[in-house]
Each structure stands twice: as C-alpha cells, then as structure tokens.
Scaffold this active site. Structure first.
Site, PDB file in Angstrom:
ATOM      1  N   ASP A 225       0.914  -1.029   0.050  1.00 58.15           N
ATOM      2  CA  ASP A 225      -0.112   0.019  -0.037  1.00 58.15           C
ATOM      3  C   ASP A 225       0.840   0.975   0.084  1.00 58.15           C
ATOM      4  OD1 ASP A 225      -1.765   1.970   0.282  1.00 58.15           O
ATOM      5  OD2 ASP A 225      -3.030   0.966   2.042  1.00 58.15           O
TER       6      ASP A 225
ATOM      7  N   TRP B  47      -1.543  12.254   3.554  1.00 60.90           N
ATOM      8  CA  TRP B  47      -1.302  10.835   4.594  1.00 60.90           C
ATOM      9  C   TRP B  47      -1.642   9.732   3.983  1.00 60.90           C
ATOM     10  CZ3 TRP B  47      -3.939   7.167   7.390  1.00 60.90           C
ATOM     11  CH2 TRP B  47      -2.944   6.454   8.134  1.00 60.90           C
TER      12      TRP B  47
ATOM     13  N   GLU C 248     -10.271   2.715  -1.253  1.00 60.78           N
ATOM     14  CA  GLU C 248     -10.872   2.797  -0.037  1.00 60.78           C
ATOM     15  C   GLU C 248     -11.690   3.936   0.488  1.00 60.78           C
ATOM     16  OE1 GLU C 248      -7.101   1.557   1.919  1.00 60.78           O
ATOM     17  OE2 GLU C 248      -7.127   3.526   2.764  1.00 60.78           O
TER      18      GLU C 248
HETATM   19  C1  GCO Z   1      -5.669  -0.059   4.335  1.00 60.31           C
HETATM   20  C2  GCO Z   1      -5.931   1.577   4.756  1.00 60.31           C
HETATM   21  C3  GCO Z   1      -6.051   1.635   6.307  1.00 60.31           C
HETATM   22  C4  GCO Z   1      -6.364   3.319   6.470  1.00 60.31           C
HETATM   23  C5  GCO Z   1      -7.352   3.399   7.303  1.00 60.31           C
HETATM   24  C6  GCO Z   1      -7.887   4.950   7.226  1.00 60.31           C
HETATM   25  O1  GCO Z   1      -5.482  -0.228   3.406  1.00 60.31           O
HETATM   26  O2  GCO Z   1      -6.208  -0.707   5.421  1.00 60.31           O
HETATM   27  O3  GCO Z   1      -5.238   2.112   4.069  1.00 60.31           O
HETATM   28  O4  GCO Z   1      -4.864   1.469   6.971  1.00 60.31           O
HETATM   29  O5  GCO Z   1      -5.238   3.943   6.469  1.00 60.31           O
HETATM   30  O6  GCO Z   1      -8.427   2.341   7.219  1.00 60.31           O
HETATM   31  O7  GCO Z   1      -8.850   5.080   8.392  1.00 60.31           O
HETATM   32 MG    MG Z   2      -4.829   1.565   2.132  1.00 61.88          MG
END
Ligand code: GCO
Ligand code: MG
Length: 402
Positions: free
Chosen positions: A210, A402, A262
């Site tokens: 990610d 972020w 997401e």
């Molecule tokens: C993932 C996400 C999470 C997010 C979080 C923010 O791939 O699981 O990037 O880690 O950062 O859901 O609310």
């Molecule tokens: Mg993610």
C-alpha cells in the site's frame, strides 16, 4: 414491517465505532456500521438529526426505495459522510430482510459463488528483516496473501508500520500527529523489501503493498516497474484518485496490478477508472460506499471491465462492516480478495459475530442476517474519545498526503 426506532450507538472499545440499530414492529432488528475514521460524530449527527426522523414508520422491506429516498431525496448527493450514513441504513435493512427470510445474507444476494473468502493480513516491521519475519508469521498462521509495509531509513515513522504487530491502529486520541515523508527515500528502499521477500518465501504467497496515496503518477509508474520482478498481487493507492485520468500514466508504464478506492463513496469516484480499465481491483466497501445496494452496482460495472473487488477491511471498519462485506464477497462473481485486519478482543466482545478464519479464508455462519450483533450494555462502557489520523509533512514543512 415498519421501522419503529433508529438508535445510533457510539462506542470506543480501543477505537471509535458508530453503529446504527434499526428496530421494527415485527420484533426484528438490523445492524449497520456507520464509522468514518476521525469524523465519527459528523455521521452520528447526519443519522440522528437528518435521517432517523425520516425512517420512522417506513416499510423496512423497501430497501431500494429507502436508498433512493436518502440519496436522490437529499438533493446534496455523495460524499463520505452522506454515503456512510446511507450505508449504515442499507446494511441494517439487508440484515432485517435476511432475518425475516430466515437466511444468511449471501443467500438473498444470489447464493455462494465460492467456498470461502480469501483474505490478506498486514505484516509490518521497522526494517526489512523485521518485516520478513512478520510475513513469515502470517504464512505460519495460514494466510495465502499478505500486505507488507516496512519502515524507511531516516524517516522516524512510516505509514503501515506499528509498534503492536497484530493490531495496527493509525488513529490516536489526541490532535493529529505530524509525520515526516520523503518519496525519494521511500522509492529507493521499497523494492529491496520485495526482493528479500521473494528470495525468502518463493513465488507462492500473494504479496501486496500500500503506497497510501503518496506518489505522483510518474513516481507510481517507477515503483510499479521496479516491483514487476516480484509479481505483486497488487500495488494499492499508488496515487490519489480525485483525478482519475492520472492513472493512465501509471497504467501505461507498468504491469504491476493496481488497486484503489478505499476512500471512494460512489460509483462516480471510479467510473473512469473502471471504464478505461485503469485499475485491476476496486477497494470500495460496504460502509463507505452506500451499503450493499450501491456496492453491488460498483462491482457490476467493474466486472464489465475485468476489474475485481478487494474490499477495504481495516480495523477502523467495525466487525459489522466485515460481516456484511463477507456475505457480499461470497456472492460477488468478480471477487478478488478481502482485506482482514484483526480487531482486538475488546472490540470483538462488543460486536459478537459468527465469521471465522481458517487456512487463509474467512467463513460466515449460517444464521439469518449478516451475523454480527452489538452488545449495547458493553458498548456503553466505552465512551467516545476524540481521535485523529496523522498528517504528513515533507522535509521543508509542506503539508502532504497522509
Ligand atoms: C488500508 C488502509 C487503512 C487506512 C485506514 C484509514 O489499506 O487498510 O489504508 O490502513 O489508513 O483505514 O481510516
Ligand atoms: Mg490502504
């Protein structure tokens, strides 16, 4: 079957969750997740002040009409707060309908398309060695797919790398933490992590990564190319997707499969990405994309363009979301994978559920509904605590993604 009450329950068993409970005059109730990380109370107000009064007295069986009423009827469409609130209502209504039918939810959607739901877990470490060790732990637990995140030299903290290896939780109960980010350092470091992972574990395990919206399209293209020899299952959120056309550049340069979505709340957020086949996996999920009713439309459009699903399943989505997503995953023909970050025991106790993990797959139970409940007495013991996700700044102080 009339809706007679709509209760919004806020609870913080280690992190904040917002849950909607719809009660009917038939004695059946349904549960929906309404959690929007860092903006929880905005959804609480949206539900309590604006949605609940319109629901009382409505026929709980009219899921589609209620969905349209809340989406079209509001004049102000889309957006994460609106779509999370609609999702909570929709999920609770599907739960009620399945309970009324005496069937697990996946049966109402069309039945099982597969025996279980392949999930990926999160392995992370401060350096390559630690991350390799963590990936090994997940393989030992039976996972077939693992997301690997690793600290970057000279950056004091990196997205996805936590102190508690099993329960990564980026939100903190204080004002937003400020992290430091350097794309150059990150890009120079990450390919060696995957080189080491393939050397250690061979070609078999599915490996995911990610990039958390940190790259420009050309930087993402460079990373995708550098990772090609290690055959990732996907590279996630390489670029922010407000500008969907930006993915064309990434796509033109690399065969590394791309996942995004997401933070998407409607099909409009991914229409171009899907129609131009710029991605391989769509990450939208039940709670933030308008519930089962709307997610189904996104998945159907995706399937026309060879895009598979990969529902978001981080810990800031409650077990209610996970339960509903698993029923969706069991049915959806173009399923890819499901994210599965384990909740803490404290959270699991507030949300009794019937899904279980075995050999890299999650399985749902056969009880009517989506199989997740809320223990309201226990939930009341954990009052809301304001919490935020961090923000990022570059070395010169510029605020970054972020
Ligand atoms: C993932 C996400 C999470 C997010 C979080 C923010 O791939 O699981 O990037 O880690 O950062 O859901 O609310
Ligand atoms: Mg993610």
């Amino acid at each position: 079957m009339k809706i007679i009450d709509a209760k919004v329950i806020v609870s913080c068993p280690g992190r904040n969750f917002v849950t909607l409970k719809l009660l009917t005059d038939a004695g059946l109730y349904g549960i929906g997740d309404a959690t929007l990380n860092g903006r929880e109370l905005a959804v609480v107000s949206y539900l309590q002040d604006h949605v609940a009064p319109c629901l009382i007295g409505r026929d709980a069986q009219q899921i589609e009409d209620i969905w349209q009423y809340l989406y079209r009827g509001a004049y102000w469409r889309k957006g994460p707060v609106t779509m999370t609130a609609i999702a909570a209502v929709d999920t609770a209504l599907w739960d009620i309908k399945a309970k009324a039918a005496g069937m697990p939810l996946y049966q109402l959607l069309g039945g099982k398309s597969r025996r279980g739901v392949m999930v990926y877990g999160h392995a992370n470490g401060e350096d390559i060695e630690q991350t390799v060790e963590q990936v090994g732990n997940y393989i030992d637990m039976g996972y077939k797919a693992i997301r690997a995140q690793c600290g970057v030299p000279d950056l004091p903290s990196t997205y996805g790398v936590s102190k508690d290896k099993m329960f990564y939780e980026p939100a903190a109960a204080a004002l937003p933490a400020e992290n430091l980010w350097s794309t150059e350092k990150y890009l120079n470091h990450i390919p060696s992590l995957f080189e080491k992972l393939r050397q250690t574990f061979g070609p078999e395990p599915h490996l995911l990564h990610d990039a958390h919206h940190r790259l420009t399209p050309i930087e993402a293209a460079r990373l995708g190319k550098a990772l090609e020899p290690y055959c990732l299952f996907w590279l996630e959120d390489a670029v922010t997707a407000e500008n969907q056309a930006g993915f064309r550049i990434v796509r033109q340069h690399t065969t590394t499969p791309l996942a995004v979505g997401e933070v998407f709340s409607t099909v409009w957020d991914c229409k171009q990405l899907l129609e131009e086949q710029l991605i391989d996996y769509i990450r939208a999920t039940v709670v933030h994309a308008g519930g089962i009713t709307h997610l189904r439309r996104i998945a159907d459009l995706a399937s026309l363009h060879h895009v598979r699903t990969g529902c978001h399943g981080a810990t800031d989505l409650s077990p209610v979301s996970m339960g509903a997503a698993l029923h969706f995953d069991l049915w959806v023909p173009n399923f890819g994978i499901q994210e599965y970050m384990r909740h803490t025991q404290m959270t699991d106790e507030v949300f009794p559920h019937n899904y279980t993990f075995k050999d890299g797959y999650l399985h749902v139970g056969e009880e009517p509904g989506h199989g997740v409940d809320i223990d309201e007495k226990l939930a009341a013991k954990y009052p809301y605590q304001r919490a935020y996700l961090p923000v990022n700044r570059l070395h010169d102080g510029t605020l970054y993604n972020w």
